[in-house]
Design a protein around this motif. Structure first.
Motif, mmCIF file in Angstrom:
data_model
loop_
_atom_site.group_PDB
_atom_site.id
_atom_site.type_symbol
_atom_site.label_atom_id
_atom_site.label_comp_id
_atom_site.label_asym_id
_atom_site.label_seq_id
_atom_site.Cartn_x
_atom_site.Cartn_y
_atom_site.Cartn_z
ATOM 1 N N TYR A 63 153.631 7.449 26.092
ATOM 2 C CA TYR A 63 154.543 6.391 26.533
ATOM 3 C C TYR A 63 153.767 5.272 27.219
ATOM 4 N N GLY A 64 152.786 5.640 28.021
ATOM 5 C CA GLY A 64 152.074 4.663 28.832
ATOM 6 C C GLY A 64 150.768 4.204 28.223
ATOM 7 N N PHE A 65 150.487 2.917 28.406
ATOM 8 C CA PHE A 65 149.250 2.328 27.906
ATOM 9 C C PHE A 65 148.041 2.962 28.586
ATOM 10 N N ASP A 66 148.162 3.255 29.883
ATOM 11 C CA ASP A 66 147.025 3.835 30.599
ATOM 12 C C ASP A 66 146.632 5.200 30.038
ATOM 13 N N MET A 67 147.612 6.011 29.662
ATOM 14 C CA MET A 67 147.300 7.323 29.085
ATOM 15 C C MET A 67 146.665 7.180 27.694
ATOM 16 N N ALA A 68 147.136 6.222 26.914
ATOM 17 C CA ALA A 68 146.545 5.978 25.599
ATOM 18 C C ALA A 68 145.098 5.495 25.749
ATOM 19 N N LEU A 69 144.868 4.627 26.742
ATOM 20 C CA LEU A 69 143.499 4.155 26.984
ATOM 21 C C LEU A 69 142.595 5.289 27.457
ATOM 22 N N ASP A 70 143.129 6.204 28.262
ATOM 23 C CA ASP A 70 142.347 7.380 28.684
ATOM 24 C C ASP A 70 141.870 8.163 27.464
ATOM 25 N N HIS A 71 142.772 8.385 26.518
ATOM 26 C CA HIS A 71 142.420 9.139 25.314
ATOM 27 C C HIS A 71 141.419 8.359 24.462
ATOM 28 N N ALA A 72 141.629 7.057 24.317
ATOM 29 C CA ALA A 72 140.685 6.235 23.557
ATOM 30 C C ALA A 72 139.293 6.293 24.193
ATOM 31 N N ALA A 73 139.242 6.210 25.512
ATOM 32 C CA ALA A 73 137.959 6.287 26.218
ATOM 33 C C ALA A 73 137.282 7.632 25.994
ATOM 34 N N GLU A 74 138.078 8.680 25.945
ATOM 35 C CA GLU A 74 137.529 10.015 25.672
ATOM 36 C C GLU A 74 136.876 10.042 24.286
ATOM 37 N N LEU A 75 137.526 9.427 23.302
ATOM 38 C CA LEU A 75 136.961 9.371 21.948
ATOM 39 C C LEU A 75 135.666 8.565 21.913
ATOM 40 N N LEU A 76 135.559 7.564 22.791
ATOM 41 C CA LEU A 76 134.372 6.707 22.834
ATOM 42 C C LEU A 76 133.316 7.223 23.810
ATOM 43 N N ASP A 77 133.631 8.290 24.538
ATOM 44 C CA ASP A 77 132.737 8.857 25.548
ATOM 45 C C ASP A 77 132.371 7.820 26.609
ATOM 46 N N CYS A 78 133.425 7.224 27.206
ATOM 47 C CA CYS A 78 133.214 6.239 28.264
ATOM 48 C C CYS A 78 134.339 6.366 29.294
#
Length: 94
Positions: A63-78
């Motif tokens: 639902y939240g952009f911040d949670m989606a960004l957390d997951h994206a960052a995990e995929l990018l290892d950052c």
């Protein structure tokens, strides 16, 4: 962070590109050969989908952009705070 325009942003070796297709709002990130994508329906009211690439299979919805960004960052290892967000993508999420 360096904004090259409202659709592109770069910071700390990470490039973010925002675009709209006929169906979705798409925010793609690239870092060191890795990629991640956050997508939402074009109307902007549905959950955000996280994928490994724009045309990849959906991994999770948020639902939240911040949670989606957390997951994206995990995929990018950052760190999620390192992800640059282009101006036009800043309002994604519910």
């Amino acid at each position: 962070m360096t904004d090259t325009d409202a659709d592109t942003a770069e910071a700390d070796g990470i490039t973010a590109r925002y675009r709209e297709t006929a169906e979705e709002r798409v925010l793609e990130f690239e870092r060191d050969g890795r990629s991640a994508c956050v997508a939402q329906n074009r109307e902007g009211y549905a959950m955000l989908k996280v994928r490994p690439s724009a045309d990849g299979d959906e991994l999770e919805r948020y639902y939240g952009f911040d949670m989606a960004l957390d997951h994206a960052a995990e995929l990018l290892d950052c760190d999620p705070n390192d992800l640059p967000v282009p101006e036009r993508a800043a309002d994604m999420g519910m």
